[in-house]
Scaffold this active site. Structure first.
Site, PDB file in Angstrom:
ATOM      1  CG  ASP A  28     -76.163  -0.499 -10.416  1.00 16.81           C
ATOM      2  OD1 ASP A  28     -75.659   0.032  -9.344  1.00 16.81           O
ATOM      3  OD2 ASP A  28     -76.226   0.071 -11.544  1.00 16.81           O
ATOM      4  CG  HIS A 174     -76.553  -5.771 -11.762  1.00 11.62           C
ATOM      5  ND1 HIS A 174     -75.333  -5.726 -12.375  1.00 11.62           N
ATOM      6  CD2 HIS A 174     -77.253  -4.832 -12.185  1.00 11.62           C
ATOM      7  CE1 HIS A 174     -75.531  -5.011 -13.588  1.00 11.62           C
ATOM      8  NE2 HIS A 174     -76.787  -4.274 -13.246  1.00 11.62           N
TER       9      HIS A 174
END
Length: 217
Positions: A28, A174
């Site tokens: 993400d 991430h």
């Protein structure tokens, strides 16, 4: 009326099923020029795919990274245009966040097939689910979250993933930061990078197969 929901694990009746112990890696908050290239290098080293849930504003500013992600066989997915909490947004704003992010991805790389979406912070509202479905996007959550964004240390990230995965697991990692955080800092995701280089071989040793997210209908 069909109830809308998100997917936090890939069920056994999907394309791959869980018989072969499939695991799905997702990233993400990118693409980030200081982090995403190194993440891609590790994935290439081990020959495994991932899905990158990208922020639309970053797709606009880093189109070459969107193109590289796609060229190297990974999926680019929707993580909204500016990373708001969608539960606090009105219907038109929710729709704009979703539609503009997909448009930014396609503008950066016309070959990209945007099929999935993940809500910022994992906060889903009925409006977000409805608008996502209307845009032809499958809502994807996660089942393994090592909270790598909090920088707990590479060992903690590795242990959290290996302790929580099972066949069908969707792993959340991430490769960037939301726009309201200092996302351009070098070394921002160094712990994630170190952990990834250990997680992938460890999953393989445990008999898991890392696969791309299957299409959902």
């Amino acid at each position: 009326m069909k109830h809308l929901d998100y997917i936090h694990e890939v069920p056994s009746n999907c394309d791959y099923g869980t018989e072969d112990r499939s695991i799905y890696l997702t990233f993400d908050d990118g693409p980030n020029p200081h982090c995403t290239p190194e993440i891609l290098d590790v994935l290439a080293e081990y020959g495994v795919p991932a899905t990158f849930f990208v922020i639309g504003t970053y797709a606009k500013s880093q189109p070459e990274l969107i193109r590289r992600i796609v060229a190297e066989g990974h999926e680019v997915a929707n993580h909204t245009m500016t990373h708001p909490d969608l539960s606090t947004c009105g219907p038109h704003e929710v729709e704009r966040e979703i539609v503009e992010a997909s448009e930014a991805i396609i503008a950066a790389c016309p070959q990209a097939a945007v099929r999935h979406i993940r809500a910022p912070y994992g906060v889903w509202s009925e409006e977000a689910l409805t608008r996502s479905a209307s845009a032809g996007l499958t809502a994807i959550h996660w089942s393994a979250d090592p909270r790598d964004w909090s920088r707990p240390g590479a060992n903690a990230i590795v242990d959290a993933v290996l302790d929580s995965v099972r066949p069908g697991a969707i792993v959340l990692l991430h490769d960037g930061c939301p726009p309201d955080e200092s996302g351009a800092l070098t070394g921002l995701r160094d712990q994630t990078l170190m952990a990834l280089s250990r997680i992938v071989p460890a999953l393989h040793e445990r008999g898991f197969a890392i696969r791309p997210l299957p299409p959902h209908h």
